[in-house]
Design a protein around this motif. Sequence first.
Motif, PDB file in Angstrom:
ATOM      1  N   UNK A   2     209.889 -19.777  16.093  1.00  0.00           N
ATOM      2  CA  UNK A   2     208.998 -20.385  15.115  1.00  0.00           C
ATOM      3  C   UNK A   2     209.515 -21.748  14.675  1.00  0.00           C
ATOM      4  N   UNK A   3     208.586 -22.701  14.482  1.00  0.00           N
ATOM      5  CA  UNK A   3     209.018 -23.959  13.884  1.00  0.00           C
ATOM      6  C   UNK A   3     209.175 -23.748  12.380  1.00  0.00           C
ATOM      7  N   UNK A   4     209.776 -24.736  11.732  1.00  0.00           N
ATOM      8  CA  UNK A   4     210.136 -24.568  10.333  1.00  0.00           C
ATOM      9  C   UNK A   4     208.924 -24.357   9.432  1.00  0.00           C
ATOM     10  N   UNK A   5     207.834 -25.086   9.729  1.00  0.00           N
ATOM     11  CA  UNK A   5     206.637 -24.970   8.893  1.00  0.00           C
ATOM     12  C   UNK A   5     206.054 -23.574   8.919  1.00  0.00           C
ATOM     13  N   UNK A   6     205.942 -22.990  10.105  1.00  0.00           N
ATOM     14  CA  UNK A   6     205.383 -21.646  10.202  1.00  0.00           C
ATOM     15  C   UNK A   6     206.324 -20.602   9.610  1.00  0.00           C
ATOM     16  N   UNK A   7     207.614 -20.796   9.807  1.00  0.00           N
ATOM     17  CA  UNK A   7     208.587 -19.854   9.242  1.00  0.00           C
ATOM     18  C   UNK A   7     208.491 -19.828   7.722  1.00  0.00           C
ATOM     19  N   UNK A   8     208.364 -21.000   7.117  1.00  0.00           N
ATOM     20  CA  UNK A   8     208.248 -21.072   5.662  1.00  0.00           C
ATOM     21  C   UNK A   8     206.933 -20.454   5.195  1.00  0.00           C
ATOM     22  N   UNK A   9     205.867 -20.676   5.955  1.00  0.00           N
ATOM     23  CA  UNK A   9     204.563 -20.102   5.621  1.00  0.00           C
ATOM     24  C   UNK A   9     204.637 -18.576   5.640  1.00  0.00           C
ATOM     25  N   UNK A  10     205.286 -18.013   6.659  1.00  0.00           N
ATOM     26  CA  UNK A  10     205.418 -16.561   6.758  1.00  0.00           C
ATOM     27  C   UNK A  10     206.218 -15.994   5.583  1.00  0.00           C
ATOM     28  N   UNK A  11     207.259 -16.694   5.182  1.00  0.00           N
ATOM     29  CA  UNK A  11     208.060 -16.242   4.044  1.00  0.00           C
ATOM     30  C   UNK A  11     207.211 -16.170   2.783  1.00  0.00           C
ATOM     31  N   UNK A  12     206.373 -17.185   2.577  1.00  0.00           N
ATOM     32  CA  UNK A  12     205.523 -17.214   1.386  1.00  0.00           C
ATOM     33  C   UNK A  12     204.524 -16.057   1.401  1.00  0.00           C
ATOM     34  N   UNK A  13     204.012 -15.744   2.589  1.00  0.00           N
ATOM     35  CA  UNK A  13     203.047 -14.639   2.706  1.00  0.00           C
ATOM     36  C   UNK A  13     203.748 -13.303   2.479  1.00  0.00           C
ATOM     37  N   UNK A  14     204.914 -13.128   3.083  1.00  0.00           N
ATOM     38  CA  UNK A  14     205.636 -11.859   2.972  1.00  0.00           C
ATOM     39  C   UNK A  14     205.954 -11.519   1.519  1.00  0.00           C
ATOM     40  N   UNK A  15     206.220 -12.526   0.710  1.00  0.00           N
ATOM     41  CA  UNK A  15     206.533 -12.291  -0.697  1.00  0.00           C
ATOM     42  C   UNK A  15     205.354 -11.673  -1.455  1.00  0.00           C
ATOM     43  N   UNK A  16     204.124 -11.859  -0.914  1.00  0.00           N
ATOM     44  CA  UNK A  16     202.917 -11.401  -1.616  1.00  0.00           C
ATOM     45  C   UNK A  16     202.442 -10.020  -1.165  1.00  0.00           C
ATOM     46  N   UNK A  17     203.025  -9.456  -0.086  1.00  0.00           N
ATOM     47  CA  UNK A  17     202.512  -8.210   0.484  1.00  0.00           C
ATOM     48  C   UNK A  17     203.099  -7.009  -0.256  1.00  0.00           C
ATOM     49  N   UNK A  18     202.262  -6.145  -0.863  1.00  0.00           N
ATOM     50  CA  UNK A  18     202.773  -4.928  -1.507  1.00  0.00           C
ATOM     51  C   UNK A  18     203.420  -4.002  -0.470  1.00  0.00           C
ATOM     52  N   UNK A  19     204.560  -3.405  -0.779  1.00  0.00           N
ATOM     53  CA  UNK A  19     205.266  -2.554   0.197  1.00  0.00           C
ATOM     54  C   UNK A  19     204.441  -1.373   0.687  1.00  0.00           C
ATOM     55  N   UNK A  20     203.560  -0.821  -0.184  1.00  0.00           N
ATOM     56  CA  UNK A  20     202.836   0.383   0.225  1.00  0.00           C
ATOM     57  C   UNK A  20     201.767   0.117   1.282  1.00  0.00           C
ATOM     58  N   UNK A  21     201.453  -1.160   1.573  1.00  0.00           N
ATOM     59  CA  UNK A  21     200.531  -1.453   2.682  1.00  0.00           C
ATOM     60  C   UNK A  21     201.208  -1.244   4.033  1.00  0.00           C
ATOM     61  N   UNK A  22     202.527  -1.314   4.067  1.00  0.00           N
ATOM     62  CA  UNK A  22     203.325  -1.164   5.293  1.00  0.00           C
ATOM     63  C   UNK A  22     202.884  -2.209   6.327  1.00  0.00           C
TER      64      UNK A  22
END
Length: 647
Positions: A2-22
Motif C-alpha cells: 500500500x502507498x502511504x495515502x491508502x494506508x492512512x485512509x485504511x487506519x482512519x476507517x478501521x478506527x470507526x468499525x465496531x468490533x462486533x461487526x467482525x
Amino acid sequence: MLDRGRAELLKRILREIPPDLVLTNIEFEGPEIVLYVRNRKAIAKYLDLVKNIAKKVRKRVVIRADPDVRLPPEKAKEKILEIVPKDAGVDPNGIVFDHTRGEVWIKAEKPGLIVGRGSYIRHYILAETGWRPEPQRASPLESKVLKVIMSNLLKESDYRLRFLRKLGERIHRDVIFKNNYVRITALGGFMEVGRSAILVETRESRVLLDLGINVGAGTDYDRAYPFIDIDQLNLSELDAVIVTHAHLDHIGLVPLLYKYGYRGPLYVTKPTRELMVIMIKDLIEVTQREGKYLPYSEKDLMTTILHTIPLEYGDVTDVAPDIKVTMYNAGHILGSAIVHLHIGMGLHNIVYTGDFKYAPTRLLNRAEDKFPRVETLIMESTYGATRQQSRREAEAELIRIVKKTIERKGIVLIPVFAVGRGQEIMLVLNDAISKGLIPKVDVFIEGLVNEVTAIHTQYPEYLNRNIKEMIYRGENPFTADYFHIIESGTARPDIVETKPSIILATSGMLTGGPAVEYLKLIASDPRNSLVFVGYQAEGTLGRRIKDGMRELQTVVDNKVEIIRINLEVYSIDGFSGHSDQSELLRYVRNISPKPRNIILNHGEPSAIMTLARLVSKIIRNPSTGYGANTMVYTPHLLDSIHLTARR
C-alpha cells in the motif's frame, strides 16, 4: 504494497468499525470503499455507520456481508418476500442474485418501500440475508434494453469485480505532484454544435468530458468526429470519461475508445446508461441499413457498458486521485447532468453544463444553479443569439396546428428526438386530448420512442414532480389508449392510410430513420403537416426543409424520382431542451458562487459571439457579484486554456 495515502485512509476507517461487526476485509472497488463483515446480524444496529465514515474520510463507503455468511438464494428470497411490505408489489420472478458482488436485484412496483425510512428495510434485508438489496422499478412499459444491460452485467459479474478493484487502486493512489495546474482542451463542440468533447488535465490526471459525433456532417469525417488524435489523449493515461447525457452529439463516439483499448470507467447517471445503449444501437443499425460507415460495432458498445459506473445526482465521487465529480440535474433530457469537478484540495472547481434547460418543462425540473464552489463555468450556447417563444405559446401553437390538420382530414408528422422531445410531445398531446382541445385521434409512435419512454417510466424520480407523482399513483400518462406503438423500425405505408392521425417518429433532424420515410409518403398531400419541434442543425435535411427546400429525391426501381413537398411546414422553437438567450443570461446572473472564468461552447459562431457580448455586460456590472477580473472565453477547436497558473 500500500502507498502511504491508502494506508492512512485504511487506519482512519478501521478506527470507526465496531468490533462486533467482525470486519474481514476492506476493498477499493472503483470509487467505493467496500467493508466486508462476518457478523451480518449486527449490520442493522449501525444504520448510520457508513454515512458517518463516508463523511469523515470523504469517500463513498459500502458495507457487504462475507460470501460465506449469505443465505442460499432460495432462502434469501423467502426472507425478502417476508420482510418487504406487501404494498411494494415485489415480483417474485424479479428477484435476481449477483453472487460475485453479493447484491440482490429486487423488482417492485414501489421500490422505495424496499429502502424504507432511513434505509432501515434495506439494512434489515442485508442483516437477515447477507445480500445487499438493489431495488428496481417494475414498469408497465417494459424496456428490452434494460433487460439486456442487466443480463450482461450479471453474466460478466466476475470481470466487473476485477475491473472495479483494479480501478480502485488507480483512483485511490497517492497524489505525487503537490503543485498542480488545470488545463482544458477543446476537442469538439466549440464554435459549432455537435461532436462535444473536452479534455481536462492536471499533472496527476486526465478526464474526458463527453465524446460525441456531429450527426449533420454525414460522410465528412473531418467534421463528424472530435479531435481525439492529439498527444495529450493517450488512452493508457486517461483516468475517466464522464458523459453528461445520451444524445449522440455527446455520446456517439464513446465506444470507439473501448475498441482501441481503453478499459477505464465511464461515469453516467443510470438513465443515461440505458438511453445511451438505445441511441447507439439505433445508430449502428441505421448506418448498417443505409450502407454508411461507423468506426465501431455493437461489440464495442457492450464493452462500454461493462465499464460504466452509474452515479446519482448529488453523489460526490472520486474519479482520480485529485478529482471528484458530482452530477446535478441539467433539465435537458432524462438523466442529463451538469458536471461539477472538484480538483485538488480546493485547487479549482469546474462546472460544465453540457446541454441544459434553465426553466421547468412538462417533463423535467429546471437545471441546478447552486454549487459548493465554482471557479470556471463551461456553458453551452446553442441559442445564445435567439429568444424562444414560451412553453405555453409553443404548446398552444402545436395544438392549433394539430387541430387545423385534423379538421381537414390530414396527417401531422412530428419528427422527434427519441430522448426527451418525443416524451414531451406525448405529454402535450395527452393533455390536449384529455381536455378536449383536440379530437381523440390515433397517435402512432415509432418503436424507438416507445423504448425510450419505457426508460422514463423506469426512473420517475428523475422527472418533474407532477409526472413523478402521476406514475407513483399508477396514472401513467404515457400509456393512453390512443397511443399506438409502431415496432417495425421503418415506415409502414398502411399507417398513412389512417386519416386524420398523428405520427411521432425519429430522427428529429430528418438525418435518417422512419421520419424521413413517412415524410416521403405524405409530402405531396397539402392536407398534411410537418412540424419541427427541435433544433435543426446545419447540413441536415430538417434544416434545409425549414429554410425553404421543397423537393425530395427518392429512388424507386433504380430510378431517381422527385417528390414535391406540398404539405404545410411549421417550426416551433419553444419546445427546445436547450436554454434560450434569456435563460442563459439568467443562469449567468444566478449561478452561485460566481465563477471567475466563463467559457462558451456548443453554439454556432454567431450564437457564441452574441452571447459573449451580453455576458461581458453582465459581469462588468458590479451589482451582479462578479469580480473585476472575471474573463469570458470563446475558444476554437484545439485551443487550450490554463485555468490555473503553472508552478
